[in-house]
Design a protein around this motif. Structure first.
Motif, PDB file in Angstrom:
ATOM      1  N   LEU A  94      -4.784  10.873  21.279  1.00  0.00           N
ATOM      2  CA  LEU A  94      -3.318  10.316  21.001  1.00  0.00           C
ATOM      3  C   LEU A  94      -2.564  11.261  20.451  1.00  0.00           C
ATOM      4  O   LEU A  94      -1.735  11.415  20.285  1.00  0.00           O
ATOM      5  N   GLY A  95      -4.094  12.256  19.312  1.00  0.00           N
ATOM      6  CA  GLY A  95      -3.639  13.765  18.302  1.00  0.00           C
ATOM      7  C   GLY A  95      -2.479  12.894  17.358  1.00  0.00           C
ATOM      8  O   GLY A  95      -1.383  13.766  16.928  1.00  0.00           O
ATOM      9  N   LEU A  96      -2.789  11.845  17.312  1.00  0.00           N
ATOM     10  CA  LEU A  96      -2.052  11.125  15.830  1.00  0.00           C
ATOM     11  C   LEU A  96      -2.734  10.936  14.957  1.00  0.00           C
ATOM     12  O   LEU A  96      -3.655  11.535  14.493  1.00  0.00           O
ATOM     13  N   SER A  97      -1.673  11.287  13.950  1.00  0.00           N
ATOM     14  CA  SER A  97      -2.428  11.979  12.237  1.00  0.00           C
ATOM     15  C   SER A  97      -1.442  11.436  11.235  1.00  0.00           C
ATOM     16  O   SER A  97      -0.446  10.861  11.416  1.00  0.00           O
ATOM     17  N   GLY A  98      -2.130  11.169   9.596  1.00  0.00           N
ATOM     18  CA  GLY A  98      -0.906  11.065   8.858  1.00  0.00           C
ATOM     19  C   GLY A  98      -0.030   9.916   8.483  1.00  0.00           C
ATOM     20  O   GLY A  98      -1.391   8.662   8.895  1.00  0.00           O
ATOM     21  N   LEU A  99       0.332   9.825   8.003  1.00  0.00           N
ATOM     22  CA  LEU A  99       1.156   8.333   7.678  1.00  0.00           C
ATOM     23  C   LEU A  99       1.000   7.497   9.301  1.00  0.00           C
ATOM     24  O   LEU A  99       0.699   6.167   8.640  1.00  0.00           O
ATOM     25  N   VAL A 100       1.477   7.660  10.432  1.00  0.00           N
ATOM     26  CA  VAL A 100       1.168   6.982  11.611  1.00  0.00           C
ATOM     27  C   VAL A 100      -0.369   6.346  11.190  1.00  0.00           C
ATOM     28  O   VAL A 100      -0.594   5.292  12.113  1.00  0.00           O
ATOM     29  N   ALA A 101      -1.134   7.534  11.859  1.00  0.00           N
ATOM     30  CA  ALA A 101      -2.790   7.186  12.224  1.00  0.00           C
ATOM     31  C   ALA A 101      -3.280   5.976  10.616  1.00  0.00           C
ATOM     32  O   ALA A 101      -3.906   5.223  10.942  1.00  0.00           O
ATOM     33  N   GLN A 102      -2.661   6.469  10.061  1.00  0.00           N
ATOM     34  CA  GLN A 102      -3.371   5.884   8.696  1.00  0.00           C
ATOM     35  C   GLN A 102      -3.298   4.083   8.698  1.00  0.00           C
ATOM     36  O   GLN A 102      -3.524   3.234   8.609  1.00  0.00           O
ATOM     37  N   VAL A 103      -1.416   4.136   8.821  1.00  0.00           N
ATOM     38  CA  VAL A 103      -0.688   2.325   9.223  1.00  0.00           C
ATOM     39  C   VAL A 103      -1.577   1.672  10.720  1.00  0.00           C
ATOM     40  O   VAL A 103      -2.288   1.278  10.051  1.00  0.00           O
ATOM     41  N   LEU A 104      -1.942   2.721  11.277  1.00  0.00           N
ATOM     42  CA  LEU A 104      -2.136   2.316  12.878  1.00  0.00           C
ATOM     43  C   LEU A 104      -3.766   1.936  12.073  1.00  0.00           C
ATOM     44  O   LEU A 104      -5.184   0.870  12.953  1.00  0.00           O
ATOM     45  N   LEU A 154       1.059  -0.668  -0.112  1.00  0.00           N
ATOM     46  CA  LEU A 154      -0.167  -0.041  -0.011  1.00  0.00           C
ATOM     47  C   LEU A 154       1.083   1.216   0.242  1.00  0.00           C
ATOM     48  O   LEU A 154       0.673   2.361  -0.748  1.00  0.00           O
ATOM     49  N   PHE A 155       2.155   1.058   0.705  1.00  0.00           N
ATOM     50  CA  PHE A 155       2.622   2.305   0.988  1.00  0.00           C
ATOM     51  C   PHE A 155       4.060   2.698   0.274  1.00  0.00           C
ATOM     52  O   PHE A 155       4.506   3.578   0.215  1.00  0.00           O
ATOM     53  N   ASP A 156       4.954   1.313  -0.198  1.00  0.00           N
ATOM     54  CA  ASP A 156       5.964   1.485  -0.805  1.00  0.00           C
ATOM     55  C   ASP A 156       7.456   2.417   0.267  1.00  0.00           C
ATOM     56  O   ASP A 156       7.397   2.835  -0.631  1.00  0.00           O
ATOM     57  N   ASP A 157       6.775   2.052   1.558  1.00  0.00           N
ATOM     58  CA  ASP A 157       7.778   2.987   2.290  1.00  0.00           C
ATOM     59  C   ASP A 157       8.029   2.196   3.821  1.00  0.00           C
ATOM     60  O   ASP A 157       7.044   2.065   4.425  1.00  0.00           O
ATOM     61  N   PRO A 158       9.021   2.769   3.511  1.00  0.00           N
ATOM     62  CA  PRO A 158      10.638   1.544   4.657  1.00  0.00           C
ATOM     63  C   PRO A 158       9.888   2.088   6.622  1.00  0.00           C
ATOM     64  O   PRO A 158       9.940   1.883   7.428  1.00  0.00           O
ATOM     65  N   TYR A 159       9.662   3.630   6.040  1.00  0.00           N
ATOM     66  CA  TYR A 159       8.614   4.225   7.510  1.00  0.00           C
ATOM     67  C   TYR A 159       7.811   3.391   7.824  1.00  0.00           C
ATOM     68  O   TYR A 159       7.464   3.301   9.293  1.00  0.00           O
ATOM     69  N   ALA A 160       6.363   3.226   6.905  1.00  0.00           N
ATOM     70  CA  ALA A 160       5.386   2.521   7.074  1.00  0.00           C
ATOM     71  C   ALA A 160       5.485   1.119   7.514  1.00  0.00           C
ATOM     72  O   ALA A 160       5.120   1.241   9.073  1.00  0.00           O
ATOM     73  N   VAL A 161       6.636   0.391   7.231  1.00  0.00           N
ATOM     74  CA  VAL A 161       6.722  -0.399   7.715  1.00  0.00           C
ATOM     75  C   VAL A 161       6.962  -0.627   9.605  1.00  0.00           C
ATOM     76  O   VAL A 161       6.882  -1.122   9.862  1.00  0.00           O
ATOM     77  N   SER A 162       8.336  -0.033   9.357  1.00  0.00           N
ATOM     78  CA  SER A 162       8.617   0.558  10.564  1.00  0.00           C
ATOM     79  C   SER A 162       7.660   0.563  11.459  1.00  0.00           C
ATOM     80  O   SER A 162       7.279   0.558  12.970  1.00  0.00           O
ATOM     81  N   ILE A 163       6.612   0.787  11.510  1.00  0.00           N
ATOM     82  CA  ILE A 163       5.502   1.752  12.223  1.00  0.00           C
ATOM     83  C   ILE A 163       5.015   0.496  12.406  1.00  0.00           C
ATOM     84  O   ILE A 163       4.790   0.087  14.288  1.00  0.00           O
ATOM     85  N   LEU A 164       4.462  -0.363  12.028  1.00  0.00           N
ATOM     86  CA  LEU A 164       3.694  -1.744  11.468  1.00  0.00           C
ATOM     87  C   LEU A 164       4.194  -2.529  12.495  1.00  0.00           C
ATOM     88  O   LEU A 164       4.041  -3.030  13.903  1.00  0.00           O
ATOM     89  N   VAL A 165       6.230  -2.167  11.885  1.00  0.00           N
ATOM     90  CA  VAL A 165       6.887  -3.359  13.446  1.00  0.00           C
ATOM     91  C   VAL A 165       7.375  -3.398  15.084  1.00  0.00           C
ATOM     92  O   VAL A 165       6.611  -3.542  15.543  1.00  0.00           O
ATOM     93  N   ILE A 166       6.517  -1.883  15.176  1.00  0.00           N
ATOM     94  CA  ILE A 166       7.115  -1.415  17.307  1.00  0.00           C
ATOM     95  C   ILE A 166       5.311  -2.327  16.924  1.00  0.00           C
ATOM     96  O   ILE A 166       5.004  -2.466  18.344  1.00  0.00           O
ATOM     97  N   LEU A 167       4.049  -1.886  16.497  1.00  0.00           N
ATOM     98  CA  LEU A 167       2.655  -2.870  17.272  1.00  0.00           C
ATOM     99  C   LEU A 167       3.087  -3.843  17.172  1.00  0.00           C
ATOM    100  O   LEU A 167       2.317  -3.922  17.842  1.00  0.00           O
ATOM    101  N   MET A 168       3.699  -4.438  15.828  1.00  0.00           N
ATOM    102  CA  MET A 168       3.698  -6.593  16.092  1.00  0.00           C
ATOM    103  C   MET A 168       4.319  -6.466  17.336  1.00  0.00           C
ATOM    104  O   MET A 168       4.284  -7.547  17.592  1.00  0.00           O
ATOM    105  N   VAL A 169       5.295  -5.868  17.627  1.00  0.00           N
ATOM    106  CA  VAL A 169       6.154  -5.878  18.802  1.00  0.00           C
ATOM    107  C   VAL A 169       5.797  -6.116  19.833  1.00  0.00           C
ATOM    108  O   VAL A 169       5.655  -7.333  20.697  1.00  0.00           O
TER     109      VAL A 169
END
Length: 307
Positions: free
Chosen positions: A245-255, A118-133
């Motif tokens: 939590l005041g999250l927006s943009g890519l971070v909020a979208q991924v979550l 969907l995002f083709d962006d390592p940053y987006a995957v990094s967000i997901l990884v922390i959630l996975m942890v």
């Protein structure tokens, strides 16, 4: 409508193609799912956790917010599903399986290819990884306790079963080595990297194989209730948490998008491992996975359009 079709054909369809392959392979060769489960639990999942924690470049404040989000989502859904089980007076084993089917979502073998495509962006995957942890910590504590306590095991046996799994130790070691900047020897890192790359296809094939083993049963009403909570209510709760939590943009979208993922294969793996309503668990994974082709596409469309 064109964007909706694009999401379905380019993001969702490739994931389902591998799942269908696993389905066909099981129906033809009767693949040993329990062996595939052991391979994931003791080889692939620890590898992907280690490599992503060790290499993560997210700053501490964002990691903290993602952790708060994940824990909040987990326990809100845990309480909500627990209340529903009490209202409908489900027996203990079904109650435990029902709760796991709602709170454990497929952030790994469904989420990683989804977010990557969907995002083709390592940053987006990094967000997901922390959630996975965080989710893996919850899976290997609350999730394991929930499954193993559902079949009458004592508290001591439940606690021992948690510490027999390697994921908790891997998470601690990875964070320690990252924090202390301890270098991983080249050959060992290559080994871990190779194992981690095998996680997504093996997990999707395993999901397909599990679906191939599952008989289609349209009569279990509690399965559909679980489906609604997992696929529809969960992303709504996630959206409200991101606002709080005041999250927006890519971070909020991924979550938000990942919160709409189907029930985790782990719920079935845990049910099989601890003999706690594996049929019910399989049905929840089956139907949430099938329905997610439409619901996840819809969530992606809404989130990427309006957030």
């Amino acid at each position: 409508m064109n964007y909706f079709i694009y999401i379905f054909t380019n993001i969702i369809l490739p994931i389902f193609t591998i799942i269908i392959l696993g389905f066909v392979l099981y129906r033809k060769f009767k693949i040993d799912i329990k062996t595939l489960t052991k391979i994931q639990f003791y080889g692939l999942i620890p590898a992907i956790l280690f490599i992503n924690i060790y290499n993560s470049e997210l700053d501490g404040s964002l990691i903290t917010m993602i952790m708060i989000f994940t824990i909040s989502l987990f326990f809100i859904e845990f309480i909500l599903s627990n209340v529903i089980c009490k209202v409908f007076r489900y027996k203990k084993s079904i109650e435990k399986a029902f709760i796991n089917s709602v709170v454990l979502f497929n952030s790994g073998n469904y989420g990683i290819p989804l977010i990557s495509l969907l995002f083709d962006d390592p940053y987006a995957v990094s967000i997901l990884v922390i959630l996975m942890v965080v989710q893996n910590v919850l899976v290997n504590t609350v999730g394991v306790y929930n499954s193993s306590s559902g079949n009458g095991k004592s508290f001591k046996e439940v606690i021992m079963s948690i510490f027999k799994l390697p994921m908790m130790y891997v998470i601690i070691i990875a964070f320690f080595m990252r924090g202390q900047e301890i270098a991983v020897p080249g050959p060992l890192m290559s080994t871990i990297t190779i194992l981690s790359k095998g996680m997504v296809p093996v997990a999707l094939l395993t999901l397909g194989a599990q679906l191939g083993k599952t008989h289609f049963d349209l009569r279990i009403k509690k399965v559909y209730l679980s489906n609604v909570l997992r696929l529809i209510v969960s992303p709504i709760i996630a959206y409200l948490i991101t606002l709080a939590l005041g999250l927006s943009g890519l971070v909020a979208q991924v979550l938000i998008i990942i919160s709409a993922a189907p029930t985790a294969v782990n719920s079935v793996l845990l049910a099989i491992e601890y003999d706690n309503e594996p049929d019910f668990a399989s049905q929840t994974v089956l139907w949430t996975t099938l329905f997610s082709a439409i619901t996840v596409t819809t969530v992606i469309y809404l989130v990427t359009t309006f957030i």
